[in-house]
Design a protein around this motif. Structure first.
Motif, PDB file in Angstrom:
ATOM      1  N   ARG A 174     -94.618 -49.112  21.732  1.00  0.00           N
ATOM      2  CA  ARG A 174     -93.540 -49.953  21.650  1.00  0.00           C
ATOM      3  C   ARG A 174     -92.822 -49.452  23.198  1.00  0.00           C
ATOM      4  NH1 ARG A 174     -89.380 -51.395  17.417  1.00  0.00           N
ATOM      5  NH2 ARG A 174     -87.201 -51.291  18.637  1.00  0.00           N
ATOM      6  N   GLN A 189     -89.466 -51.051  32.895  1.00  0.00           N
ATOM      7  CA  GLN A 189     -90.447 -51.154  30.924  1.00  0.00           C
ATOM      8  C   GLN A 189     -91.390 -50.171  31.122  1.00  0.00           C
ATOM      9  OE1 GLN A 189     -93.861 -53.885  30.984  1.00  0.00           O
ATOM     10  NE2 GLN A 189     -92.904 -54.573  28.882  1.00  0.00           N
ATOM     11  N   LEU A 246     -86.674 -61.765  27.773  1.00  0.00           N
ATOM     12  CA  LEU A 246     -85.158 -60.852  27.876  1.00  0.00           C
ATOM     13  C   LEU A 246     -84.244 -61.600  28.526  1.00  0.00           C
ATOM     14  CD1 LEU A 246     -87.094 -57.374  27.712  1.00  0.00           C
ATOM     15  CD2 LEU A 246     -85.766 -58.374  25.613  1.00  0.00           C
ATOM     16  N   ASN A 291     -82.978 -50.916  26.109  1.00  0.00           N
ATOM     17  CA  ASN A 291     -82.988 -51.588  25.049  1.00  0.00           C
ATOM     18  C   ASN A 291     -84.522 -51.096  24.846  1.00  0.00           C
ATOM     19  OD1 ASN A 291     -84.067 -54.508  24.717  1.00  0.00           O
ATOM     20  ND2 ASN A 291     -81.579 -55.250  24.551  1.00  0.00           N
ATOM     21  N   ASN A 292     -84.696 -51.838  22.917  1.00  0.00           N
ATOM     22  CA  ASN A 292     -85.762 -51.131  22.566  1.00  0.00           C
ATOM     23  C   ASN A 292     -86.218 -50.481  22.181  1.00  0.00           C
ATOM     24  OD1 ASN A 292     -86.987 -53.309  20.986  1.00  0.00           O
ATOM     25  ND2 ASN A 292     -88.568 -52.873  21.882  1.00  0.00           N
ATOM     26  N   GLU A 293     -85.789 -49.118  22.614  1.00  0.00           N
ATOM     27  CA  GLU A 293     -86.004 -48.006  22.820  1.00  0.00           C
ATOM     28  C   GLU A 293     -85.999 -46.955  21.473  1.00  0.00           C
ATOM     29  OE1 GLU A 293     -85.153 -43.194  24.784  1.00  0.00           O
ATOM     30  OE2 GLU A 293     -83.656 -44.248  23.270  1.00  0.00           O
ATOM     31  N   PHE A 299     -90.292 -49.815  25.809  1.00  0.00           N
ATOM     32  CA  PHE A 299     -88.613 -50.396  26.068  1.00  0.00           C
ATOM     33  C   PHE A 299     -88.116 -50.786  27.414  1.00  0.00           C
ATOM     34  CE2 PHE A 299     -89.574 -45.313  26.241  1.00  0.00           C
ATOM     35  CZ  PHE A 299     -88.847 -45.497  27.560  1.00  0.00           C
ATOM     36  N   ASP A 357     -93.225 -59.546  29.060  1.00  0.00           N
ATOM     37  CA  ASP A 357     -92.200 -59.595  27.917  1.00  0.00           C
ATOM     38  C   ASP A 357     -90.914 -59.762  28.885  1.00  0.00           C
ATOM     39  OD1 ASP A 357     -93.761 -59.536  25.585  1.00  0.00           O
ATOM     40  OD2 ASP A 357     -93.975 -57.300  25.687  1.00  0.00           O
TER      41      ASP A 357
END
Length: 241
Positions: A217, A180, A53, A206-208, A219, A49
């Protein structure tokens, strides 16, 4: 009382089975990465991933990157294959993972572009290593939730703490670390004090979700030297640009 069969499997059967497990390859662009199945801690899956990004953030090509807890180097070698970095440093404590890295380097003629070190965290990294970008899919849990899967377990966040306290001397003045992490095991707040005490700063999250979640999930924590100015792409990752 310990189960004798479980003890036998852990101490004898599993190591023997892994020793004779077949070698495999996965290809990223022109690079064929060598590995054994048990060495893959998610690098061929969610570790990939990183690439989309970086492209979405507009990250320019980095001169030298480092993959911490590299295993066979799935993330770092995929980055190189996708033009994210010019040269690469890989390190891991597991001799079998290091053998996989050496197989990949030799098979793909990467000796002039990829350095490989067997190292307990950063203890055996040469002092002259200097990195523009550091990435990692490190162990994600500290509490034994995944104790049977040692690759996922960092008791008391000891590995993280040691890494953060020593990585600064290898990180260029404008270099960026991207970890990550798994929202099922931590949040950005978990590592905030460690980062601060190490003379570093968090420049993006990011993405937390700012609380533990059960859905694994992932982040991303962006970290730099304290006082360093984040590059434009890191500001974009933080949602500032």
């Amino acid at each position: 009382m310990a189960n004798p069969w479980k003890t036998f499997k852990r101490q004898y059967y599993k190591p023997l089975k892994r020793r004779f497990a077949p070698w495999r390859t996965v290809r990223y662009g022109d690079i064929a990465v060598h590995y054994k199945k048990h060495l893959d801690g998610g690098g061929t899956y969610f570790g990939q991933d990183f690439i989309p990004l970086f492209k979405s953030w507009g990250m320019p090509k980095q001169q030298r990157a480092f993959e911490w807890c590299a295993g066979p180097g799935f993330i770092g070698l995929s980055m190189m294959a996708n033009g994210v970095c010019e040269t690469l440093c890989l390190a891991d404590i597991n001799p079998e993972a290091i053998e996989a890295c050496h197989r990949t380097v030799a098979d793909n003629g990467l000796q002039s572009r990829v350095s490989v070190y067997e190292s307990d965290n950063l203890k055996d990294i040469p002092a002259d290593e200097q990195w523009d970008l550091v990435v990692s899919n490190p162990p994600h849990f500290d509490d034994g939730y995944y104790e049977a899967e040692l690759r996922a377990h960092d008791p008391g966040w000891k590995l993280h703490r040691e890494f953060l306290s020593t990585v600064g001397k290898f990180l260029k003045s404008d270099g960026v670390i991207i970890l990550q992490e798994n929202n099922n095991g931590s949040t950005a707040a978990t590592f905030a004090k460690m980062i601060e005490e190490s003379g570093l700063q968090t420049v993006f999250v990011n993405n937390e979700i700012p609380q533990l979640t059960p859905d694994h999930r992932f982040f991303y924590l962006g970290i730099m030297h304290k006082g360093a100015t984040p590059p434009a792409w890191a500001k974009k990752a933080a949602g500032e640009a």
